[in-house]
Design a protein around this motif. Structure first.
Motif, PDB file in Angstrom:
ATOM      1  N   GLN A  88       1.002  -1.218   0.126  1.00  0.00           N
ATOM      2  CA  GLN A  88       0.019  -0.024   0.070  1.00  0.00           C
ATOM      3  C   GLN A  88       0.756   1.327  -0.173  1.00  0.00           C
ATOM      4  O   GLN A  88       0.546   2.341  -0.765  1.00  0.00           O
ATOM      5  CB  GLN A  88      -0.862  -0.200   1.182  1.00  0.00           C
ATOM      6  N   LYS A  89       1.815   1.092   0.894  1.00  0.00           N
ATOM      7  CA  LYS A  89       2.837   2.142   0.922  1.00  0.00           C
ATOM      8  C   LYS A  89       3.848   2.256  -0.170  1.00  0.00           C
ATOM      9  O   LYS A  89       4.452   1.108  -0.321  1.00  0.00           O
ATOM     10  CB  LYS A  89       3.601   2.529   2.175  1.00  0.00           C
ATOM     11  N   SER A  90       4.220   3.162  -1.070  1.00  0.00           N
ATOM     12  CA  SER A  90       5.124   2.886  -2.215  1.00  0.00           C
ATOM     13  C   SER A  90       6.496   2.636  -1.485  1.00  0.00           C
ATOM     14  O   SER A  90       7.034   3.249  -0.586  1.00  0.00           O
ATOM     15  CB  SER A  90       5.160   4.279  -2.975  1.00  0.00           C
ATOM     16  N   GLY A  91       7.313   1.747  -2.259  1.00  0.00           N
ATOM     17  CA  GLY A  91       8.687   1.290  -1.829  1.00  0.00           C
ATOM     18  C   GLY A  91       9.558   2.310  -2.757  1.00  0.00           C
ATOM     19  O   GLY A  91      10.782   1.957  -2.750  1.00  0.00           O
ATOM     20  N   ALA A  92       8.981   3.139  -3.745  1.00  0.00           N
ATOM     21  CA  ALA A  92      10.013   3.735  -4.580  1.00  0.00           C
ATOM     22  C   ALA A  92      10.703   4.957  -3.847  1.00  0.00           C
ATOM     23  O   ALA A  92      10.218   5.576  -2.798  1.00  0.00           O
ATOM     24  CB  ALA A  92       9.210   4.399  -5.738  1.00  0.00           C
ATOM     25  N   VAL A 137      11.198  10.689  -8.663  1.00  0.00           N
ATOM     26  CA  VAL A 137       9.711  10.117  -8.186  1.00  0.00           C
ATOM     27  C   VAL A 137       8.900  11.105  -7.692  1.00  0.00           C
ATOM     28  O   VAL A 137       7.593  11.287  -7.909  1.00  0.00           O
ATOM     29  CB  VAL A 137       9.750   8.803  -7.642  1.00  0.00           C
ATOM     30  N   ARG A 138       9.328  12.015  -6.963  1.00  0.00           N
ATOM     31  CA  ARG A 138       8.497  12.841  -6.112  1.00  0.00           C
ATOM     32  C   ARG A 138       7.931  14.054  -6.941  1.00  0.00           C
ATOM     33  O   ARG A 138       6.877  14.288  -6.481  1.00  0.00           O
ATOM     34  CB  ARG A 138       9.666  13.643  -5.018  1.00  0.00           C
ATOM     35  N   VAL A 150       3.860  -0.880  -9.392  1.00  0.00           N
ATOM     36  CA  VAL A 150       3.708  -1.917 -10.034  1.00  0.00           C
ATOM     37  C   VAL A 150       4.734  -2.665 -10.845  1.00  0.00           C
ATOM     38  O   VAL A 150       4.957  -3.511 -10.864  1.00  0.00           O
ATOM     39  CB  VAL A 150       2.186  -1.836 -10.921  1.00  0.00           C
ATOM     40  N   ALA A 151       5.428  -1.417 -11.834  1.00  0.00           N
ATOM     41  CA  ALA A 151       6.337  -1.889 -12.413  1.00  0.00           C
ATOM     42  C   ALA A 151       7.728  -2.346 -11.622  1.00  0.00           C
ATOM     43  O   ALA A 151       8.210  -3.374 -12.006  1.00  0.00           O
ATOM     44  CB  ALA A 151       6.980  -0.866 -13.169  1.00  0.00           C
ATOM     45  N   LEU A 152       7.761  -1.678 -10.496  1.00  0.00           N
ATOM     46  CA  LEU A 152       8.833  -2.251  -9.684  1.00  0.00           C
ATOM     47  C   LEU A 152       8.674  -3.832  -9.148  1.00  0.00           C
ATOM     48  O   LEU A 152       9.582  -4.544  -9.083  1.00  0.00           O
ATOM     49  CB  LEU A 152       8.963  -1.205  -8.367  1.00  0.00           C
ATOM     50  N   GLY A 153       7.375  -3.940  -9.048  1.00  0.00           N
ATOM     51  CA  GLY A 153       6.942  -5.476  -8.600  1.00  0.00           C
ATOM     52  C   GLY A 153       7.431  -6.380  -9.624  1.00  0.00           C
ATOM     53  O   GLY A 153       7.232  -7.731  -9.400  1.00  0.00           O
TER      54      GLY A 153
END
Ligand code: ADP
Length: 333
Positions: A88-92, A137-138, A150-153
């Motif tokens: 739920q929380k972004s890992g980027a 990313v910010r 999602v792409a990171l996953g």
């Protein structure tokens, strides 16, 4: 039909948090490989706890969990290599570029060299982030950040992808864009997706198979159509002008049930939900009973059963009313 082993098989999961909070109380699911499976339930139902256990971030008090053929309790490292997780929380990393985030993630999973660059370019294209690849990313919008998550996953081509409430917090436009992305992922060969959501519509649109979770266990499961098909007849909804107390509600429910065509009348506050073999034919009878008992009616609708009705049937309350966040955020829907 399929001879492949299930992508996820979890049984009898119990998880208690300090303070005697029973987050999971006999939770179990079986997810066929190559399908999109939706865990649907209100906030606090136990969806995230289930995902934490399946993704090896938490251990159950008891029960078993096998993911991509590996025991999540005995071989968490093997499970981690086989799965992608979109939390739920972004890992980027917000101060790195989208591209660098993807490259770093790939390296963490041991993807290197030309294979990594190819994969990163492919994902940037696919998630419509190529133009923004060199921005930090910010500077991304909420929808872009979610697409990057999602792409990171997916960088290391996992067998199973976990999407934990992928559209929570997105505006309606970004939400439907994300739905399209997820629907396209379905086409990816062999990829199994476990999606958690508290949006009925999201589960209905995306998941081939749904497990409805309430208070730490599955209360109903099947395809969206199967679940709705269990509820024969029409859903009749009546909104009252004034809320009705529990004693009066009981009296009305009993009076309504006396009509042969009406089943499962549940009155909760101002909302009466009934099932009827023939909805339009039952409406005059329902209105007559309400009028006789002095309950003024604000509106009446007749509809085919929805997942909300399925939830009501199995959990005994409306989805939005069980959802503490939605209720405190200013009334159910
Ligand atoms: P969902 O994802 O369906 O919203 P969760 O799995 O997050 O549900 O939570 C299930 C229950 O466990 C809730 O009552 C929640 O308050 C509780 N819970 C979740 N995580 C913790 C924790 N770390 N400590 C204590 N209670 C928790």
């Amino acid at each position: 039909m399929t001879t492949r082993a299930p992508a996820i098989a979890a049984h009898d999961l119990i998880k208690t948090y300090p303070g005697d909070v029973k987050a999971l109380d006999g939770m179990g699911i079986t997810v066929e490989a190559g399908t999109v499976f939706g865990l649907l339930g209100p906030n606090g139902a136990g969806k995230s706890t289930t995902v934490k256990i399946l993704t090896t971030l938490a251990r159950p008090d008891s029960g078993s969990a096998v993911v991509a053929g590996h025991d999540a309790l005995r071989h968490p490292d093997r499970v981690r290599r086989a799965i992608g997780v979109v939390a739920q929380k972004s890992g980027a990393d917000p101060v790195a570029t989208g591209r660098d985030n993807l490259l770093l993630q790939g390296r963490l999973y041991g993807v290197r060299g030309a294979a990594l660059t190819r994969r990163v370019d492919e994902l940037l294209d696919r998630f419509d982030l190529a133009d923004a690849a060199k921005r930090t990313v910010r500077t991304y919008s909420g929808g872009m950040q979610r697409r990057l998550d999602v792409a990171l996953g997916l960088v290391h081509r996992p067998e199973v992808l976990f999407l934990d409430e992928p559209t929570t917090g997105l505006d309606p436009e970004a939400r439907s864009a994300m739905w399209e992305e997820i629907a396209r992922l379905k086409g990816d060969e062999g990829l199994t997706i476990l999606l958690t959501t508290h949006y009925l519509e999201e589960a209905d649109r995306l998941a081939e198979h749904i497990a409805i979770v309430d208070r730490g266990r599955v209360v109903a499961e099947g395809t969206p159509d199967e679940l709705k098909g269990q509820l024969r007849g029409d859903a009749v909804q009546v909104e009252l002008r004034e809320p009705v107390g529990p004693v009066e509600a009981q009296l009305l429910e009993t009076a309504l049930a006396e009509f042969a065509g009406v089943r499962e009348a549940v009155l909760d506050g101002v909302r009466l939900s009934a099932r009827a073999d023939d909805g339009p034919a039952a409406v005059p009878h329902i209105l007559a009973v309400l009028e006789r008992e002095g309950a003024a009616v604000a509106s009446v609708t007749v509809a085919r059963p929805s997942l909300d009705d399925v939830y009501l049937r199995h959990a005994g309350r409306r989805f939005a009313e069980a959802d503490t966040t939605l209720v405190t955020a200013g009334g159910a829907r």
